[in-house]
Design a protein around this motif. Structure first.
Motif, PDB file in Angstrom:
ATOM      1  N   HIS A 108       0.924  -1.226   0.031  1.00 46.42           N
ATOM      2  CA  HIS A 108       0.211   0.073   0.062  1.00 46.42           C
ATOM      3  C   HIS A 108       0.661   1.337  -0.040  1.00 46.42           C
ATOM      4  CE1 HIS A 108      -4.432   1.078   1.168  1.00 46.42           C
ATOM      5  NE2 HIS A 108      -3.987   1.816   0.538  1.00 46.42           N
ATOM      6  N   TRP A 109       1.944   1.282   0.879  1.00 44.87           N
ATOM      7  CA  TRP A 109       2.961   2.378   0.726  1.00 44.87           C
ATOM      8  C   TRP A 109       4.104   1.830   1.728  1.00 44.87           C
ATOM      9  CZ3 TRP A 109      -1.563   3.012   3.811  1.00 44.87           C
ATOM     10  CH2 TRP A 109      -1.377   3.216   5.072  1.00 44.87           C
ATOM     11  N   ARG A 110       5.312   2.530   1.460  1.00 40.24           N
ATOM     12  CA  ARG A 110       6.614   1.995   2.164  1.00 40.24           C
ATOM     13  C   ARG A 110       6.403   2.184   3.490  1.00 40.24           C
ATOM     14  NH1 ARG A 110      12.407   2.667  -0.665  1.00 40.24           N
ATOM     15  NH2 ARG A 110      12.829   1.187   0.934  1.00 40.24           N
ATOM     16  N   PHE A 139       4.680   5.099  -4.637  1.00 42.02           N
ATOM     17  CA  PHE A 139       6.064   5.053  -4.652  1.00 42.02           C
ATOM     18  C   PHE A 139       6.558   6.092  -5.656  1.00 42.02           C
ATOM     19  CE2 PHE A 139       8.343   0.523  -3.703  1.00 42.02           C
ATOM     20  CZ  PHE A 139       7.703   0.352  -2.588  1.00 42.02           C
ATOM     21  N   ASP A 140       7.729   6.825  -5.139  1.00 44.44           N
ATOM     22  CA  ASP A 140       8.262   8.072  -6.179  1.00 44.44           C
ATOM     23  C   ASP A 140       9.349   7.370  -7.039  1.00 44.44           C
ATOM     24  OD1 ASP A 140      10.459   7.697  -4.487  1.00 44.44           O
ATOM     25  OD2 ASP A 140       9.957   9.581  -3.385  1.00 44.44           O
ATOM     26  N   GLU A 141       9.961   8.086  -7.474  1.00 45.02           N
ATOM     27  CA  GLU A 141      10.906   7.561  -8.449  1.00 45.02           C
ATOM     28  C   GLU A 141      12.058   6.778  -7.610  1.00 45.02           C
ATOM     29  OE1 GLU A 141       9.967  10.693  -8.332  1.00 45.02           O
ATOM     30  OE2 GLU A 141      11.729  12.179  -8.691  1.00 45.02           O
ATOM     31  N   ALA A 142      12.495   7.422  -6.599  1.00 41.12           N
ATOM     32  CA  ALA A 142      13.543   6.735  -5.916  1.00 41.12           C
ATOM     33  C   ALA A 142      13.201   5.454  -5.517  1.00 41.12           C
ATOM     34  CB  ALA A 142      14.151   7.696  -4.687  1.00 41.12           C
ATOM     35  N   ASP A 143      12.023   5.495  -4.865  1.00 42.00           N
ATOM     36  CA  ASP A 143      11.470   4.175  -4.305  1.00 42.00           C
ATOM     37  C   ASP A 143      11.338   3.051  -5.529  1.00 42.00           C
ATOM     38  OD1 ASP A 143      10.781   5.048  -1.749  1.00 42.00           O
ATOM     39  OD2 ASP A 143       9.004   5.756  -2.406  1.00 42.00           O
ATOM     40  N   LEU A 144      11.002   3.672  -6.597  1.00 43.93           N
ATOM     41  CA  LEU A 144      10.837   2.781  -7.881  1.00 43.93           C
ATOM     42  C   LEU A 144      12.163   2.046  -8.259  1.00 43.93           C
ATOM     43  CD1 LEU A 144       8.144   4.840  -9.691  1.00 43.93           C
ATOM     44  CD2 LEU A 144       7.809   2.630  -9.012  1.00 43.93           C
ATOM     45  N   GLU A 145      13.193   3.139  -8.304  1.00 45.89           N
ATOM     46  CA  GLU A 145      14.434   2.555  -8.578  1.00 45.89           C
ATOM     47  C   GLU A 145      14.832   1.465  -7.744  1.00 45.89           C
ATOM     48  OE1 GLU A 145      16.949   2.662 -11.432  1.00 45.89           O
ATOM     49  OE2 GLU A 145      15.577   4.239 -11.736  1.00 45.89           O
ATOM     50  N   GLU A 146      14.670   1.836  -6.511  1.00 44.26           N
ATOM     51  CA  GLU A 146      15.083   0.618  -5.403  1.00 44.26           C
ATOM     52  C   GLU A 146      14.532  -0.804  -5.578  1.00 44.26           C
ATOM     53  OE1 GLU A 146      15.165   2.689  -1.536  1.00 44.26           O
ATOM     54  OE2 GLU A 146      15.409   0.582  -0.667  1.00 44.26           O
ATOM     55  N   ALA A 147      13.275  -0.551  -5.932  1.00 38.52           N
ATOM     56  CA  ALA A 147      12.165  -1.662  -5.974  1.00 38.52           C
ATOM     57  C   ALA A 147      12.828  -2.385  -7.189  1.00 38.52           C
ATOM     58  CB  ALA A 147      10.803  -1.329  -6.257  1.00 38.52           C
ATOM     59  N   CYS A 158       2.856  -2.437 -11.640  1.00 37.29           N
ATOM     60  CA  CYS A 158       2.199  -1.226 -11.552  1.00 37.29           C
ATOM     61  C   CYS A 158       2.518  -0.598 -10.266  1.00 37.29           C
ATOM     62  CB  CYS A 158       0.710  -1.517 -11.367  1.00 37.29           C
ATOM     63  SG  CYS A 158      -0.093  -2.416 -10.131  1.00 37.29           S
ATOM     64  N   ASN A 159       2.447   0.577 -10.351  1.00 39.87           N
ATOM     65  CA  ASN A 159       2.478   1.834  -9.284  1.00 39.87           C
ATOM     66  C   ASN A 159       1.140   2.536  -9.299  1.00 39.87           C
ATOM     67  OD1 ASN A 159       3.392   3.167  -7.220  1.00 39.87           O
ATOM     68  ND2 ASN A 159       4.470   4.490  -8.627  1.00 39.87           N
ATOM     69  N   GLN A 160       0.401   2.156  -7.994  1.00 42.79           N
ATOM     70  CA  GLN A 160      -0.935   3.181  -7.766  1.00 42.79           C
ATOM     71  C   GLN A 160      -0.510   4.193  -7.335  1.00 42.79           C
ATOM     72  OE1 GLN A 160      -4.368   2.164  -5.165  1.00 42.79           O
ATOM     73  NE2 GLN A 160      -4.466   0.759  -6.849  1.00 42.79           N
ATOM     74  N   VAL A 161      -0.998   5.098  -7.640  1.00 41.04           N
ATOM     75  CA  VAL A 161      -0.632   6.525  -7.340  1.00 41.04           C
ATOM     76  C   VAL A 161      -1.737   7.718  -7.307  1.00 41.04           C
ATOM     77  CG1 VAL A 161       1.963   6.412  -7.618  1.00 41.04           C
ATOM     78  CG2 VAL A 161       0.385   7.177  -9.552  1.00 41.04           C
ATOM     79  N   LEU A 162      -1.705   8.658  -6.622  1.00 42.12           N
ATOM     80  CA  LEU A 162      -2.572   9.840  -6.808  1.00 42.12           C
ATOM     81  C   LEU A 162      -2.574  10.625  -8.005  1.00 42.12           C
ATOM     82  CD1 LEU A 162      -4.638  11.504  -5.118  1.00 42.12           C
ATOM     83  CD2 LEU A 162      -2.698  12.876  -4.202  1.00 42.12           C
ATOM     84  N   TYR A 163      -3.604  10.569  -8.597  1.00 43.11           N
ATOM     85  CA  TYR A 163      -3.281  11.450 -10.008  1.00 43.11           C
ATOM     86  C   TYR A 163      -4.870  11.779 -10.448  1.00 43.11           C
ATOM     87  CZ  TYR A 163      -2.070  12.048 -14.892  1.00 43.11           C
ATOM     88  OH  TYR A 163      -1.854  12.691 -16.194  1.00 43.11           O
ATOM     89  N   HIS A 164      -4.989  13.164 -10.354  1.00 48.82           N
ATOM     90  CA  HIS A 164      -6.450  13.738 -10.850  1.00 48.82           C
ATOM     91  C   HIS A 164      -5.935  15.055 -11.455  1.00 48.82           C
ATOM     92  CE1 HIS A 164      -6.695  16.372  -7.073  1.00 48.82           C
ATOM     93  NE2 HIS A 164      -6.180  15.157  -6.485  1.00 48.82           N
ATOM     94  N   LEU A 165      -6.937  15.717 -12.004  1.00 51.52           N
ATOM     95  CA  LEU A 165      -6.796  16.931 -12.690  1.00 51.52           C
ATOM     96  C   LEU A 165      -6.158  18.031 -12.044  1.00 51.52           C
ATOM     97  CD1 LEU A 165     -10.130  17.283 -14.617  1.00 51.52           C
ATOM     98  CD2 LEU A 165      -8.097  16.480 -15.672  1.00 51.52           C
ATOM     99  N   LYS A 166      -6.276  18.001 -10.703  1.00 47.48           N
ATOM    100  CA  LYS A 166      -5.510  19.021  -9.875  1.00 47.48           C
ATOM    101  C   LYS A 166      -4.374  18.645  -9.174  1.00 47.48           C
ATOM    102  CE  LYS A 166     -10.256  21.274  -8.616  1.00 47.48           C
ATOM    103  NZ  LYS A 166     -10.920  21.737  -7.621  1.00 47.48           N
ATOM    104  N   CYS A 178       7.704   4.979 -14.953  1.00 51.16           N
ATOM    105  CA  CYS A 178       7.022   3.983 -15.148  1.00 51.16           C
ATOM    106  C   CYS A 178       6.919   3.398 -16.679  1.00 51.16           C
ATOM    107  CB  CYS A 178       5.721   3.891 -14.517  1.00 51.16           C
ATOM    108  SG  CYS A 178       5.712   3.933 -12.829  1.00 51.16           S
ATOM    109  N   GLU A 179       6.861   4.575 -17.536  1.00 53.61           N
ATOM    110  CA  GLU A 179       6.619   4.336 -19.272  1.00 53.61           C
ATOM    111  C   GLU A 179       8.071   3.803 -19.362  1.00 53.61           C
ATOM    112  OE1 GLU A 179       5.068   7.972 -20.612  1.00 53.61           O
ATOM    113  OE2 GLU A 179       3.241   7.115 -20.014  1.00 53.61           O
ATOM    114  N   LYS A 180       8.918   4.409 -19.117  1.00 54.60           N
ATOM    115  CA  LYS A 180      10.521   3.713 -19.611  1.00 54.60           C
ATOM    116  C   LYS A 180      10.611   2.243 -19.114  1.00 54.60           C
ATOM    117  CE  LYS A 180      15.457   4.818 -18.889  1.00 54.60           C
ATOM    118  NZ  LYS A 180      16.294   5.179 -17.882  1.00 54.60           N
TER     119      LYS A 180
END
Ligand SMILES: NC(=O)c1ccc[n+]([C@@H]2O[C@H](COP(=O)([O-])OP(=O)(O)OC[C@H]3O[C@@H](n4cnc5c(N)ncnc54)[C@H](OP(=O)(O)O)[C@@H]3O)[C@@H](O)[C@H]2O)c1
Length: 279
Positions: A108-110, A139-147, A158-166, A178-180
């Motif tokens: 759910h989170w680190r 996960f932020d990019e540093a967490d992702l790199e470590e993972a 996948c990485n499930q993250v907060l994402y909306h218009l605002k 993630c795309e890379k």
């Protein structure tokens, strides 16, 4: 409902799924009817978590008899994410969900447990067929790199993250990372939880104008904007069947490049999040 490949998994998942945090806020019967209506309309990705009160129990009832249609995701809480704790948490989720497997299991989170331990448990669960894939959340990019270094290529789906218009901060680094690495990105709280742009705002009026051109609704336009790239999925939560039906309508909506550019300008990405100092 448009479907696309979910990260490096060999599974096709609908671009719009269903969240379940506070799923029974309009009562259990409405929650079950909403989830079933969503399934009928192709929103077969159902996201839940051991943290969400009795949501897993509600999901079990909603998917009874239709388990094979569903891409079922649950999450282990960080405090339970030791090697043995993860195994035990998964068993409890499977029991509550009345199923023998999860399609994807997320951290759910680190927290304080090492990623090595959690991922070793995920791999054991995968070998045992109790989960078919696994990923992370928040996960932020540093967490992702470590993972990535710990897990190796192709494990993290996948990485499930907060994402909306605002709240588009993931577009600075998390989404490109993630795309890379071909990791799916699942947008949670895609309506900002309770902060959707109202009709009396300039931004809300823009969404209404674009929606009208497609015989759609502002929420459908917002959801479609959020899944405009092939890596992206969204999991709005609806506790009423009519809301679920509206959200599913985003699954086949197509926005023009010009409309996407207008939304992009009206809801700017904003500054890059500040790096938190390491303790
Ligand atoms: N990984 C994480 O840390 C994390 C964190 C937060 C959320 N999540 C996941 O993401 C899911 C979605 O996020 P969220 O629940 O925070 O918020 P959300 O999906 O952004 O917004 C939910 C709100 O929007 C309303 N809504 C939904 N569809 C609507 C429609 N068509 N018309 C009008 N109102 C509508 C809902 O009302 P009704 O309920 O009345 O339909 C509810 O008040 C969660 O349920 C959970 O599964 C994950």
């Amino acid at each position: 409902m448009e479907r696309r490949q979910f990260g490096p998994s060999n599974r096709e998942v609908p671009v719009i799924g269903q969240g379940t945090w506070y799923i029974d806020s309009a009562g259990r019967a409405n929650a079950i009817a909403a989830l079933r209506r969503g399934l009928d309309l192709g929103m077969t990705h159902i996201d839940t978590a051991e943290m969400y009160g009795n949501a897993e129990d509600v999901v079990a009832e909603a998917i009874a008899g239709r388990r094979d249609e569903v891409f079922l995701v649950s999450k282990v809480l960080p405090q339970n994410a030791s090697r043995t704790g993860t195994l035990a948490a998964c068993e409890k989720s499977l029991t509550r969900l009345k199923t023998d497997r999860l399609d994807c299991y997320l951290l759910h989170w680190r927290g304080r447990h090492s990623l090595e331990e959690t991922f070793a448990a995920f791999e054991q669960l995968r070998r045992e067929g109790k989960i078919l894939s696994w990923g992370v959340s928040n996960f932020d990019e540093a967490d992702l790199e470590e993972a990535w270094k710990i897990a190796g290529a192709g494990r993290l789906v996948c990485n499930q993250v907060l994402y909306h218009l605002k709240e588009r901060a993931i577009e600075h680094a998390v989404l490109p990372w993630c795309e890379k690495h071909s990791v799916g990105v699942v947008a949670y709280s895609p309506f900002g939880h309770a902060d959707f742009p109202g009709p009396n705002t300039k931004e809300g009026r823009l969404l209404e104008e674009i929606a009208a051109a497609h015989h759609a609704t502002p929420r459908q336009v917002a959801l479609r904007f959020l899944v405009r790239r092939p890596s992206l999925f969204a999991i709005p939560k609806a506790s009423r069947p009519e809301h679920a039906a509206e959200n599913a309508g985003a699954g086949d909506l197509q926005l023009t490049e010009a409309e996407i550019a207008r939304i992009d300008a009206a809801f700017p990405v904003g500054p890059r999040p500040r790096e938190l100092p390491t303790l």
